[in-house]
Design an enzyme around this catalytic site. Structure first.
Site, PDB file in Angstrom:
ATOM      1  N   GLN A  41      27.222  57.097  16.336  1.00  0.00           N
ATOM      2  CA  GLN A  41      26.126  57.970  15.876  1.00  0.00           C
ATOM      3  C   GLN A  41      24.820  57.186  15.784  1.00  0.00           C
ATOM      4  O   GLN A  41      24.809  55.960  15.703  1.00  0.00           O
ATOM      5  CB  GLN A  41      26.466  58.560  14.504  1.00  0.00           C
ATOM      6  CG  GLN A  41      27.176  59.895  14.595  1.00  0.00           C
ATOM      7  CD  GLN A  41      28.645  59.741  14.896  1.00  0.00           C
ATOM      8  OE1 GLN A  41      29.206  58.705  14.605  1.00  0.00           O
ATOM      9  NE2 GLN A  41      29.239  60.765  15.483  1.00  0.00           N
ATOM     10  N   THR A  82      39.258  55.457  20.467  1.00  0.00           N
ATOM     11  CA  THR A  82      40.562  55.770  21.049  1.00  0.00           C
ATOM     12  C   THR A  82      40.949  54.683  22.043  1.00  0.00           C
ATOM     13  O   THR A  82      42.097  54.233  22.076  1.00  0.00           O
ATOM     14  CB  THR A  82      40.527  57.144  21.736  1.00  0.00           C
ATOM     15  OG1 THR A  82      39.904  58.075  20.870  1.00  0.00           O
ATOM     16  CG2 THR A  82      41.916  57.609  22.094  1.00  0.00           C
ATOM     17  N   ASP A 133      34.458  47.320  18.748  1.00  0.00           N
ATOM     18  CA  ASP A 133      34.241  48.754  18.698  1.00  0.00           C
ATOM     19  C   ASP A 133      33.159  49.039  17.659  1.00  0.00           C
ATOM     20  O   ASP A 133      33.121  48.418  16.605  1.00  0.00           O
ATOM     21  CB  ASP A 133      35.545  49.464  18.309  1.00  0.00           C
ATOM     22  CG  ASP A 133      35.400  50.972  18.291  1.00  0.00           C
ATOM     23  OD1 ASP A 133      36.198  51.629  17.600  1.00  0.00           O
ATOM     24  OD2 ASP A 133      34.486  51.498  18.969  1.00  0.00           O
ATOM     25  N   ARG A 178      40.849  61.450  14.071  1.00  0.00           N
ATOM     26  CA  ARG A 178      39.406  61.279  14.224  1.00  0.00           C
ATOM     27  C   ARG A 178      38.784  60.734  12.947  1.00  0.00           C
ATOM     28  O   ARG A 178      38.801  61.388  11.907  1.00  0.00           O
ATOM     29  CB  ARG A 178      38.796  62.637  14.578  1.00  0.00           C
ATOM     30  CG  ARG A 178      37.314  62.712  14.403  1.00  0.00           C
ATOM     31  CD  ARG A 178      36.558  62.421  15.678  1.00  0.00           C
ATOM     32  NE  ARG A 178      35.139  62.147  15.340  1.00  0.00           N
ATOM     33  CZ  ARG A 178      34.511  61.027  15.668  1.00  0.00           C
ATOM     34  NH1 ARG A 178      35.128  60.089  16.341  1.00  0.00           N
ATOM     35  NH2 ARG A 178      33.254  60.850  15.332  1.00  0.00           N
ATOM     36  N   GLU A 227      31.733  60.104  19.278  1.00  0.00           N
ATOM     37  CA  GLU A 227      32.858  60.881  19.793  1.00  0.00           C
ATOM     38  C   GLU A 227      33.054  60.771  21.295  1.00  0.00           C
ATOM     39  O   GLU A 227      33.595  61.669  21.930  1.00  0.00           O
ATOM     40  CB  GLU A 227      32.701  62.364  19.413  1.00  0.00           C
ATOM     41  CG  GLU A 227      33.246  62.655  18.047  1.00  0.00           C
ATOM     42  CD  GLU A 227      33.232  64.141  17.727  1.00  0.00           C
ATOM     43  OE1 GLU A 227      34.254  64.789  18.014  1.00  0.00           O
ATOM     44  OE2 GLU A 227      32.214  64.620  17.202  1.00  0.00           O
TER      45      GLU A 227
END
Lengths: 436, 392
Positions: free
Chosen positions: B231, B62, B227, B199, B57
């Site tokens: 996590q 994005t 990308d 998301r 996150e």
């Protein structure tokens, strides 16, 4: 009116117009003193003063003073001199012509009106041309500044380049830009999204201008300083030097804390053996910011101390003094002294420098040695003595230098003698008689 | 007998000749393949590899979407539509987290009634929580929208939202709740804005190839952007991408200084980012790689700094506020930037001295900002190439 000059016949106007008297670009203006009202008023003395860098034709020069003649008079021998100079010569009792050494049969001084007229004309022409060029420069600078306010992209970069060239060569351009809000406008071009090309040109311009305290405060904003650091790290040598100079001006006027990236960039400049100018510029900045308390720890954390110590033998005298100053400041903080002590070549490098260059260098080197030796007396003293420190210290004490240095030397000497076995110490001194 | 031998020999020779012909063809083919491989390897050499790394996150995906929008053909209608289900899922997930969170807080703070839902909303709450827990989400109907809004506006839920940092409330919560009516319309097609906010936890690796077009319309630089999932369990897949990387774009969401990890509720997110950054810096394969640090989510950081002091994060515990308002925000940002700078130089050795390291302030949702930032990154990388080629 025909005139003899080295066997060539020339007339007044031709001489001046075609530049036979040298100097080329007369601007095509044939000055007739009578018709051009302004010129009559122009003071020859003033013009000569303002054009002092120009190459004056030899026939205008007084053989006695080697200066342009303002009131040329001719002796009976036909030689021409400046009136006041030849009068002085004659008043000293000489009755000869200084250049031909002939005895004078006649003491009359004839004003050489032709030469006077020529000198006036020539200087006026040059003066007017200079004034015009200066006006051109001023006009052009103003123009460029206006253009900058509207353009973007590559045009902006090119305009900035041209403005930079003007500002670095002409005093009048600098004045014009400064008087027309140039400083604040160019400063406004520096921001977080400024490209390298724009940033480097803007910085190069600003470094040539006078900055008042408001401009300085404006330029000290973190985003602008960050940009300068980035430009420093990515730029050519000239750009690096410009950045460092500008930041020197800014940091001298404030207590802003320099960032690690800045220090890394400056150190990179200082270590570049190929470019002594860069080294000097970088060290100057380091000296300015060395007054900062936190600087010491920052330099140490990026491993700057060993790098500086390693460069010591490669510096010229001016750079050396600056570097030693910075190291001295570092040695006065505990971490600094420790970092210095950990450099194995510190002591030998320093000992070699004692009494080699300037007094200041020796003073700083002694202070550093003192601090380092105080930290670990036995170990450092031994190294120092082995490197020949003792002999050097005695040299300092016996020399005619500043009492401060002698004081430092005796302290060091005491420290060394206390921590070294007497026999070794004495043998290293090679001046047993003095000691005893 | 000699005859037979000669005959057989003849046959033998013929067979060999045919055999030679076959191998020549094979040789030709092999040569062609070799040539092709060489060509492609050469072409590959000109492609600059960019890696988006960072904790979960942090904004990597994005940025990835933004690059797609800026330098490729963007999202076509089909792609946009494919995000509808994701967006609806986000809505359900958000409201469920808030509802369950409110219940938890109500239990832990038994004395106060702050987190007690109003009676009418209790039933709605349970229903939505149940929906949110399913694997397949129902379409957002008008009725559901009304329910969700009722629940969202419940003071208990708002109180819970204020403590969103203790739960795993996604950053897009606000945005989607505000636009809920539009999201539920019959012919809803997500806008670019919606897609950027959506998301999805990235898993695996995604890549795009693009060429940034400069003002002169000629570029020559070809970038390939990768990308990855941020996590912890995704990070073991990173190592396969580490070779021949031109630049690492490391995303750090500076607004998360009071939040904990999705995968470990006891770990502060900034501390995780700090350790991750250190780990990445130490990788041998990145010795010559340029590092672009994107300090992301500045928009959220701006608003948070006024309400939550930086010192709640252990790494920032020595922070001293000096003023208020915009000045304070700048001061706080500079403090965080300095911390990351110090961290970088602590993990740098002599081999890394020449490595490019730059810090950028970003808000990945702002397309203009990302475009400007990427322009700078592009310029830096191009200059770096020239420098390495000895032309600077």
């Amino acid at each position: 009116m025909p005139m003899y000059t080295g066997g060539q016949v020339l007339d007044l106007e031709t001489a001046v117009k075609d530049g036979i008297l040298g100097g080329g670009g007369g601007g095509g203006v044939i000055c007739d003193d009578v018709t051009t009202p302004n010129l009559g008023k122009l003071d020859l003395k003033k013009m000569i003063e303002q054009l002092d860098s120009i190459e004056v034709p030899s026939v205008f020069i007084c053989p006695i003073s080697l200066e342009p003649m303002q009131d040329p008079v001719t002796l009976c021998t036909g030689q021409t001199y400046e009136r006041s100079n030849i009068l002085k010569w004659l008043s000293l009792g000489h009755f000869t012509c200084p250049t031909t050494m002939q005895e004078l049969w006649d003491d009359s001084l004839t004003p050489n009106s032709t030469l006077n007229h020529l000198i006036h004309t020539w200087f006026s022409q040059k003066y007017l041309a200079m004034k015009k060029r200066s006006q051109d420069v001023q006009g052009r600078s103003l123009e460029l500044l206006e253009v900058l306010k509207t353009v973007k992209g590559q045009t902006r970069v090119n305009t900035l380049k041209e403005l930079r060239k003007m500002v670095t060569t002409h005093e009048s351009a600098r004045k014009t830009v400064a008087e027309n809000g140039g400083v604040s406008f160019v400063s406004s071009l520096l921001g977080p999204f400024t490209s390298h090309s724009v940033g480097s040109e803007a910085i190069a311009i600003l470094v040539n201008l006078q900055l008042n305290s408001d401009s300085i405060t404006n330029l000290l904003q973190p985003t602008k300083i960050s940009l300068m650091v980035d430009v420093l790290n990515e730029g050519s040598l000239e750009t690096k030097i410009d950045c460092v100079k500008l930041m020197g001006i800014l940091f001298a006027a404030s207590d802003i804390v320099p960032s690690l990236s800045l220090l890394v960039g400056v150190l990179r400049l200082v270590k570049d053996k190929r470019h002594p100018h860069g080294i000097l510029a970088g060290l100057r900045l380091l000296k300015i910011i060395s007054t900062q308390e936190s600087l010491g720890n920052s330099i140490i954390s990026i491993g700057g101390v060993p790098q500086l110590v390693e460069m010591l033998p490669h510096f010229n005298s001016e750079s050396l003094e600056l570097c030693l100053y910075v190291l001295k400041v570092l040695s006065s903080i505990p971490h600094g002294a420790l970092a210095l002590k950990n450099c194995s070549n510190l002591i030998p490098n320093l000992v070699k420098l004692l009494m080699k260059t300037s007094e200041n260098c020796t003073k700083f080197a002694l202070s550093i040695l003192l601090e380092v030796c105080k930290l670990s007396p036995e170990e450092s003293a031994a190294t120092a003595v082995n490197a020949g420190l003792a002999a050097k210290l005695l040299l300092v004490i016996q020399s005619g230098c500043n009492p401060e240095l002698k004081q430092l030397s005796s302290e060091l000497l005491k420290l060394c003698s206390q921590n070294c076995r007497a026999s070794i110490f004495i043998s290293k001194c090679k001046l047993t008689r003095t000691l005893q | 007998m000699l005859d037979t031998v000669v005959q057989n020999m003849g046959l033998l020779c013929c067979r060999q000749k045919r055999g030679n012909q076959a191998t020549t063809e094979e040789n030709d083919k092999a040569a062609e393949i070799e040539r092709r491989i060489e060509q492609e390897t050469k072409a590959e050499k000109h492609i600059q590899k960019l890696l988006l790394l960072g904790a979960g996150e942090s904004g990597k995906s994005t940025i990835f979407k933004q690059i797609k929008l800026l330098f490729q053909t963007g999202f076509d209608e089909r792609e946009l539509q494919s995000y509808t289900s994701v967006i609806h899922a986000n809505v359900y997930q958000t409201i469920k987290i808030l509802h369950d969170g409110a219940k938890e807080l109500a239990l832990s703070e038994a004395g106060s009634s702050k987190y007690e839902l109003s009676v009418d909303n209790k039933e709605i709450g349970d229903k939505l929580s149940e929906i949110g827990g399913r694997l397949d989400y129902p379409r957002l109907t008008e009725e559901l929208v009304q329910d969700i809004l009722k629940l969202w506006r419940d003071p208990a839920i708002q109180e819970t939202y204020a403590r969103g940092n203790e739960l795993q409330v996604p950053d897009c919560a606000d945005y989607f709740m505000e636009n809920l009516q539009r999201l539920s319309e019959e012919n809803y097609i997500p806008t670019k804005e919606d897609v950027l906010h959506a998301r999805v936890r990235t898993t695996g690796v995604v890549e795009i190839q693009f060429s940034p077009v400069g003002e002169n319309k000629k570029s020559g630089e070809v970038y390939r952007l990768y990308d990855v999932g941020g996590q912890r369990n995704e990070r073991r897949k990173w190592i396969h991408l580490f070779d021949g990387v031109t630049a690492v774009i490391f995303c750090a969401a500076i607004s998360e200084y009071d939040q904990t990890l999705f995968e470990d509720e006891n770990k502060n997110r900034i501390m995780e980012t700090k350790e991750l950054f250190e780990w990445v810096l130490k990788q041998k394969c990145f010795e010559k790689t340029s590092f672009m640090l994107f300090l992301n989510k500045f928009d959220i950081f701006e608003k948070k700094v006024a309400k939550v002091p930086l010192n709640v994060c252990e790494w920032f515990k020595d922070y001293q506020p000096v003023s208020t308002g915009k000045q304070e925000v700048e001061h706080a940002y500079e403090f965080v930037k300095k911390k990351f700078e110090e961290l970088y130089y602590q993990n740098v050795t002599c081999d890394h001295q020449d490595r490019v390291f730059k810090i950028y302030r970003t808000t990945a949702l702002d397309q203009k900002l990302v475009k400007k930032t990427f322009k700078l990154v592009d310029e830096t990388l191009r200059r770096r190439n020239l420098f390495e080629a000895g032309l600077l």
